[in-house]
Design an enzyme around this catalytic site. Structure first.
Site, PDB file in Angstrom:
ATOM      1  N   LYS A  51      14.528  12.736  71.621  1.00 15.09           N
ATOM      2  CA  LYS A  51      15.048  12.849  70.256  1.00 15.09           C
ATOM      3  C   LYS A  51      14.650  11.668  69.366  1.00 15.09           C
ATOM      4  CE  LYS A  51      17.616  16.677  70.132  1.00 15.09           C
ATOM      5  NZ  LYS A  51      17.501  17.732  69.107  1.00 15.09           N
ATOM      6  N   SER A 305      13.291  16.618  79.296  1.00 12.97           N
ATOM      7  CA  SER A 305      13.591  16.207  77.932  1.00 12.97           C
ATOM      8  C   SER A 305      14.601  15.087  77.812  1.00 12.97           C
ATOM      9  CB  SER A 305      14.071  17.411  77.117  1.00 12.97           C
ATOM     10  OG  SER A 305      15.228  17.978  77.703  1.00 12.97           O
TER      11      SER A 305
END
Length: 505
Positions: A51, A305
């Site tokens: 992110k 991720s």
């Protein structure tokens, strides 16, 4: 569209703060699946998640006037930490609005990266509404976690790195999907340069908003979403991410929470990384893809991720990982209620390790046991075990896919002893966790005294912990002591234990 995103990705300013993460081969998983499985390690970013890429790229491109007014977001997850660090690096005021129910560790993590945290409301919608109030009243810029071209472009640098790092031909890239920012960015870059490479989105069955949109041909809102994989718990795919994904994503695979847990174990075995559930989606998708298409000798890349997982979540993951992999079978088996029954049953299991064994005396004829057994990875191992038991006339029910059995009943088997159980004494044992240890225990005691209660769970330690109820009359206690010495395992008499007296006697 693709040319525009290619330009945006190539000019993204992510490396002021993000790192180029490594691409690692997964040797154990590769050997097992018969393909070369690669893992893109976004868990190694400064905020342990991808992110930071999109958040920094967006904030870095704000005007000086926008930077002066500050940025705001509503988030209880990885976007909050990414935006907090991005704003800190650029010297910009950041406010993160979080629900009051947000775990304290996440609140502390955001504060540690320099952002001001406002706790508002009990759910995300209330936090989001307050963040929009700050936008309206103070002119702050709202930084969307996924549905923004600059955020998408920042995430797309992962695709750029994959193509640069991979020296062999790539067959498919698997990407977790929540709101779609990551899969849109990666797909846009890869399809612009290497359209022959498949880009496959992977979603949790509890929040498969992209799969639902592709089936309907338009964006849809799921009536509810599950939060086990909280990093992808999104009800509606983003508007801009849908525009890209609907053209560039070749396929969407959905995976269950059990399959996610199994993938978390696979990642740990190959990398020693502890991924978050959303972070393991892509690996779970790779496994399902190989099984579905029976492909061999392909180069398959999974994006790990993130790794922002609450420590207390790991207990649940470890309990169901083997079931998710199909390597643990949960059975309800009826055996005769007589001395020696446990031993005969365990002998039939051969060298298969027992992971759990629960029993409480019910009546004088039949005993109902709850047992977990590890089986091999080969197809049909589960069915073979059940067939062997049924061939010996044991009534068997397979509970491996029973949600109530897996998550509730296994912790509730037992209860108070019926009135027919007399002279019960409770003992706690520790015995070496090795093949034959449980059978030795049963051979020594199980033929001589009636077992009225039995509980064993594999804890992954060197010693197994077992709780046993034995019906022993007063005149046989001295004889029992002799057998316990013969057994040679450490033991404790828990007959007067308060918990036993309250819940089991």
């Amino acid at each position: 569209m693709l040319n525009e995103y290619l330009r945006k990705i190539l000019t993204s300013r992510v490396y002021d703060v993000a790192i180029e993460t490594p691409l690692h081969i997964a040797p154990f998983l590769s050997e097992r699946l018969g393909n070369q499985i690669w893992i893109k390690r976004e868990d190694e970013q400064p905020v342990y998640s991808f992110k930071i890429r999109g958040a920094y790229n967006k904030v870095a491109q704000l005007t000086e006037e926008e930077k002066a007014r500050g940025v705001v977001a509503a988030s209880a997850g990885n976007h909050a930490q990414g935006l907090a660090l991005a704003a800190k690096e650029l010297g910009i005021k950041a406010v993160i609005v979080m629900p009051r129910t947000t775990p304290d560790i996440k609140v502390r993590s955001v504060k540690a990266r320099g952002a001001r945290v406002v706790l508002h409301g009990d759910a995300f919608d209330e936090a989001f509404a307050y963040s929009q109030k700050l936008v309206a009243e103070k002119g702050m810029t709202y930084i969307h976690p996924y549905d923004d071209p600059e955020v998408i472009a920042g995430q797309g640098t992962i695709g750029m790195e994959i193509l640069r790092q991979m020296k062999q031909p790539v067959d498919a890239v698997f990407v977790p999907v929540g709101g779609g920012g990551l899969v849109a960015g990666v797909a846009a870059y890869i399809k612009a340069l290497k359209p022959e490479i498949k880009v496959i989105g992977v979603e949790s069955t509890e929040s498969a908003c992209l799969a639902a949109a592709l089936e309907a041909g338009q964006r849809v809102t799921l009536p509810e979403v599950g939060i086990f994989a909280d990093g992808v718990a999104v009800a509606t795919i983003g508007e801009e991410t849908w525009r890209i994904a609907s053209e560039c994503v070749d396929e969407v695979i959905t995976v269950t929470p059990d399959e996610i847990c199994a993938a978390l174990k696979d990642i740990f075995d190959d990398t020693r990384a502890v991924a978050e559930p959303a972070g393991a989606l892509a690996v779970a998708g790779v496994k399902k893809y190989v099984e579905r298409y029976a492909c061999e000798e392909q180069n398959l890349i999974a994006v790990l991720s993130g790794a922002n997982v609450n420590f207390d979540r790991l207990r649940y993951v470890s309990e169901v990982a083997e079931i998710g992999e199909g390597r643990e079978v949960i059975l309800a088996v009826t055996i005769p209620e007589e001395p020696g029954s446990f031993q005969r049953f365990c002998s039939l299991l051969g060298k298969r390790p027992i992971t759990e064994f629960n029993y409480r005396f019910g009546d004088s004829e039949h005993a109902q046991i709850y047992v977990g057994v590890k089986v091999g990875p080969e197809p049909g191992a589960r069915a073979e075990l059940i067939s062997e038991l049924r061939a010996e006339s044991y009534p068997v029910m397979d509970l491996s896919d029973n949600e109530v059995a897996k998550y509730h009943i296994r912790h509730m088997v037992g209860g108070l002893a019926p009135a027919s159980v007399t002279n019960e004494r409770l003992y706690r044992f520790e015995f070496p966790e090795r093949p034959g240890a449980l059978l030795k225990f049963l051979r020594t005691l199980g033929k001589r005294f009636n077992i009225s209660l039995f509980h064993y769970r594999n804890h992954g330690a060197a010693s197994g912990r077992t709780l046993v109820g034995l019906q022993v009359s007063d005149d046989k206690i001295e004889q029992l002591q002799g057998y316990l010495l013969e057994l040679g395992y450490p033991y404790w008499d828990e007959t007067e234990n308060t918990a036993y007296q309250l819940f089991l006697r």
